[in-house]
Design a protein around this motif. Structure first.
Motif, PDB file in Angstrom:
ATOM      1  N   ALA A 188       1.813   6.829   0.908  1.00  0.00           N
ATOM      2  CA  ALA A 188       1.178   5.553   1.282  1.00  0.00           C
ATOM      3  C   ALA A 188      -0.274   5.720   1.710  1.00  0.00           C
ATOM      4  N   CYS A 229      -3.374   6.037  -1.645  1.00  0.00           N
ATOM      5  CA  CYS A 229      -3.055   5.249  -2.834  1.00  0.00           C
ATOM      6  C   CYS A 229      -4.238   4.426  -3.296  1.00  0.00           C
ATOM      7  N   VAL A 249      -5.073   1.032  -4.787  1.00  0.00           N
ATOM      8  CA  VAL A 249      -4.311  -0.223  -4.837  1.00  0.00           C
ATOM      9  C   VAL A 249      -5.054  -1.262  -5.669  1.00  0.00           C
ATOM     10  N   VAL A 299      -9.328  -2.148  -8.409  1.00  0.00           N
ATOM     11  CA  VAL A 299      -8.865  -1.391  -7.250  1.00  0.00           C
ATOM     12  C   VAL A 299      -9.779  -1.726  -6.080  1.00  0.00           C
ATOM     13  N   THR A 300      -9.179  -2.212  -4.987  1.00  0.00           N
ATOM     14  CA  THR A 300      -9.994  -2.637  -3.846  1.00  0.00           C
ATOM     15  C   THR A 300      -9.696  -1.853  -2.573  1.00  0.00           C
ATOM     16  N   HIS A 301      -8.552  -1.171  -2.521  1.00  0.00           N
ATOM     17  CA  HIS A 301      -8.148  -0.471  -1.300  1.00  0.00           C
ATOM     18  C   HIS A 301      -7.586   0.904  -1.633  1.00  0.00           C
ATOM     19  N   SER A 302      -7.552   1.770  -0.610  1.00  0.00           N
ATOM     20  CA  SER A 302      -7.134   3.149  -0.862  1.00  0.00           C
ATOM     21  C   SER A 302      -5.957   3.595   0.015  1.00  0.00           C
ATOM     22  N   ARG A 303      -5.284   2.632   0.645  1.00  0.00           N
ATOM     23  CA  ARG A 303      -4.229   3.051   1.574  1.00  0.00           C
ATOM     24  C   ARG A 303      -3.239   1.920   1.798  1.00  0.00           C
ATOM     25  N   LEU A 304      -1.989   2.300   2.069  1.00  0.00           N
ATOM     26  CA  LEU A 304      -0.981   1.343   2.526  1.00  0.00           C
ATOM     27  C   LEU A 304      -0.656   1.686   3.979  1.00  0.00           C
ATOM     28  N   GLY A 312       8.696  -2.593   5.219  1.00  0.00           N
ATOM     29  CA  GLY A 312       8.126  -1.974   4.037  1.00  0.00           C
ATOM     30  C   GLY A 312       6.695  -1.514   4.267  1.00  0.00           C
ATOM     31  N   VAL A 313       5.834  -1.772   3.296  1.00  0.00           N
ATOM     32  CA  VAL A 313       4.430  -1.377   3.434  1.00  0.00           C
ATOM     33  C   VAL A 313       3.528  -2.527   3.027  1.00  0.00           C
ATOM     34  N   GLU A 314       2.324  -2.517   3.575  1.00  0.00           N
ATOM     35  CA  GLU A 314       1.319  -3.497   3.148  1.00  0.00           C
ATOM     36  C   GLU A 314       0.000  -2.778   2.956  1.00  0.00           C
ATOM     37  N   VAL A 315      -0.912  -3.430   2.277  1.00  0.00           N
ATOM     38  CA  VAL A 315      -2.225  -2.844   2.060  1.00  0.00           C
ATOM     39  C   VAL A 315      -2.935  -2.746   3.399  1.00  0.00           C
TER      40      VAL A 315
END
Ligand SMILES: [Zn+2]
Ligand SMILES: [Zn+2]
Lengths: 488, 488
Positions: free
Chosen positions: A86, A89, A91, B92-97, B103-106
């Motif tokens: 996680a 990643c 995204v 692609v705008t983000h690099s982590r969850l 669960g998971v979110e950006v």
């Protein structure tokens, strides 16, 4: 030409970058942490791929291709898996750009309902497919490999060794029994060992990872580990026994021959372009890249030398015959007949790009029925007879392949220690580096303490049996010595 | 086994999906518009890749690999290029969850400073590298090809023909002169024609696109076009003359041999997994997939039939000898000795998966020194002599390859019309479909009007010279008839 390569003893890390640049293997890309693999680097990767692919096919595997994008919810289905990936990643959140006065911007109206993750590895998307493919024991085993690009958002990158995007292969197999899956895991580890040693001439140690170094979602991670010229270790390939973790996460059951519904057993295994980093740091020298003949894009380069047009024709005829003889033996040979470049300039380039054997042919060689034969690994040069030349070159390529292996093997043995006390351990790790065998009590706490105090990690618990003893730190019982090193 | 394939005449689109499913070529993926390429489909793609790759290397090209991600600002540098691709980009705008309760979110804190676009094509990232690689005319030409995955956010997708992610090759070359670049463009178009016709047995027409159908950023787009069994056209490959557009956008100049600084000339060219869609719709029938022998993953399947164990041993020995003889001729053969499946069930599967030739061997064949030989394309079966079998199979594979081509060629010719009036044009497009040659006045307005009124587009302006005439719509002068069709 002045040699543009920093010496290893001066600055190993700069040497590594110089070898890659002068070897024309790769460039940094404007996208942080990504790289451009140049033709010489990619041809090397193609040779590695081809050899591995044949070994995978010989062990019953087929290739397939699964999607680049993984729905975010898939990652969450296996708890440890998502925990492991996680935080690194890429995204995808939108599907459109729109124009502005000075370029383009993300169109907020194109926001996706569910974000997509650029695959860091494909267990989840593949096991989602396997659910549809597997009903009964007759559908098993599934033995699939994929050649693909993957993305992990690494903060500290280094060409080949650790890049945000890299190329790899990932095998994903499904089995009816635990035993079969474990056998597959160790079979593929042995394929990796064979490839590393027989093709890359890179000696490795086979072992199993400790729990803290295990692949996220695996029951057991097997690995091959090598030691590089700066005495740091490199994990060169991993093969995971995944148990029933992904089958449970994606609800993949099969009907056994007895009619029972059971979860499927899984493995996954992979090697990547990281191997190229290991290859460079295993064999290359202060003149640049050194490549094992089995993988070198060009195994032989011929440099013709002439002054007049008449000489040129004679020399080129002489070279053409040699080329034919070498090609008959399936030797990869090219003639460097570029004009406006001096032989010395060419020699430097051929050394820096790692061509194992160079033949230089001038008018004098024609007269004497000779050729000048140079070895990249030792830099030795000899005048040899034209007669029997192809056989001699063929033999020499085999000799070089073996020599690179034995040289690396000796270097690693010279830099492998076995210790009994933590003081000795710390002294060697700090002052010499290399592989160090030592007893460990099997706990994550001790492993962590050693790592914090020495920056050395447990590379693996070797598959070879060892003698029992006492942990060098706690004195508690240890089943066998394990392998430590500072690592990439 | 009931045939699970819808007939072409009943529902062509459903037939296509059925052929792919029963041919085990691909699956829909849970990610909208993406597909899973199954082993039989991927082995087909590997054979296509191998043949194309050899042709690229024979014409002097090398492979390399450039990054998957393209900085958003790069796309904007060539105005038409960004216009063409901005509306269908994965961003692609983000690099982590980060973890949430369920669960998971950006992780909003991982937002990138500059968004990255998943490559829809690689001109921009590659020309950014070429700026660093090119200083003088000595660095030219650069002849590079890349095998890669690309993403275009298509709304209406169809397996192979149009998917969000697809596999392709993209050639990107740099030249010192316009003439060289134009020659490269047409050379690679001819490579594509040769591959389509000689390997895929898929007849094509070479031409150039109208301005409105040109690649975004090209000066000229050349193409090969084919006609499928439903009388719709398919663009099967494109080769672009890019002029100096990308050199100007990325400021790539070279010093000529006369010392001048000039912008570099460019081409790019590509074919993709879309070709597999074309292959299916060219040759397959109501029994499923039909494959040209040159590309079929398995060219021959042998089905041994036995009742007792004793029979089995004799039959398998007989088959093994045949396998050896076929392999000596480099024929790709497999023996289907799976138990618990009837011969009939196997025959159906082999037909559905498109294996060109089937040999059935039972005890009676041993006694009579025979084999039963079945052709996939015609579904003919014959008893043939064991003696000379390998030669016969070898010949038959060549015959099938040729037959598939001539059958397709005749079908396309039968469905190609040349008209002089717009009424005739509309009648044929509406009632028969197929290729229609007609005069056009060369304006985008008339092209658009025809498209709106008939859904037919100009597939290409054929490279072959034609006679002058008058536009069927406006009566204005036309240099030659152009090729129309409704298309995928
Ligand atoms: Zn020592
Ligand atoms: Zn007609």
């Amino acid at each position: 030409m002045a040699n543009k390569i920093t010496e290893r003893t001066e600055d190993f890390s700069q040497w590594y970058q110089d070898v890659i640049r002068e070897g024309k293997l790769a460039d940094h890309s404007p996208v942080r942490g990504s790289m451009v693999i140049r033709p010489n680097g990619f041809a090397l990767w193609e040779n590695m791929k081809q050899a591995l692919d044949q070994m995978f096919k010989d062990t019953g595997h087929e290739n397939a291709y699964f999607p680049l994008f993984i729905p975010k919810s898939f990652l969450s289905k296996e708890a440890k898996h998502v925990e492991g990936f996680a935080k690194e990643c890429a995204v995808v959140t939108h599907s459109r750009l729109r124009s502005t006065d000075d370029g383009v911007e993300v169109d907020p109206e194109s926001k996706l309902e569910e974000e997509l993750i650029v695959r860091p590895t494909s267990e989840t998307i593949i096991w989602d497919s396997y659910r549809n493919w597997i009903q009964s024991y007759r559908d098993l085993p599934i033995l699939i490999n994929q050649w693909a690009n993957v993305v992990r958002w690494e903060m500290r990158t280094r060409l080949f060794l650790r890049t945000m995007e890299f190329l790899w292969q990932e095998g994903h197999t499904a089995h009816a029994t635990k035993q079969e899956a474990v056998e597959e895991t160790t079979r593929m580890l042995e394929v990796y060992r064979t490839f590393a040693e027989d093709f890359m001439a890179m000696p490795v140690i086979k072992g199993v990872k400790t729990e803290s170094e295990r692949f996220a979602g695996a029951e057991d991670t097997y690995c091959i580990e090598t030691l590089l010229q700066d005495n740091k270790a490199l994990q060169a390939g991993t093969s995971h026994f995944l148990g029933q973790n992904f089958a449970k996460a994606f609800d993949v059951k099969f009907q056994s021959s007895e009619g029972e519904h059971e979860y499927v057993w899984a493995t996954s295994w992979g090697v990547s372009t990281r191997l190229i980093g290991g290859l460079i740091m295993t064999h290359s020298d202060d003149q640049g890249l050194v490549l094992p003949p089995k993988l070198a894009p060009n195994q032989v380069v011929i440099v013709p030398i002439w002054k007049s047009d008449e000489e040129k024709e004679e020399v080129m005829d002489y070279c053409d015959d040699i080329v034919s003889e070498l090609k008959e033996r399936d030797i990869r040979v090219k003639v460097d007949d570029r004009e406006n470049m001096s032989p010395g300039w060419k020699f430097n380039e051929h050394e820096a790009t790692g061509i194992p054997v160079r033949l230089t042919i001038g008018p004098r060689d024609l007269k004497n029925n000779n050729a000048e034969l140079a070895r990249r690994d030792t830099l030795d040069k000899n005048i040899v007879e034209r007669e029997g030349l192809a056989q001699r070159v063929d033999d020499l390529l085999k000799t070089i392949q073996e020599k690179l292996y034995t040289t690396a093997k000796e270097r690693i043995e010279d830099n492998t220690h076995s210790v009994d006390s933590y003081d000795e351990f710390k002294d060697i790790i700090e002052n010499e580096g290399g592989f160090v065998y030592a007893h460990w009590d099997g706990t994550a706490e001790t492993e962590e303490k050693i790592k914090e105090e020495t920056k050395a990690t447990i590379r693996c618990i070797p598959l070879e049996d060892g003698e029992e003893g006492e942990c060098m730190v706690t004195g508690k019982p240890s089943k066998q010595k394990v392998l430590f090193a500072r690592a990439y």
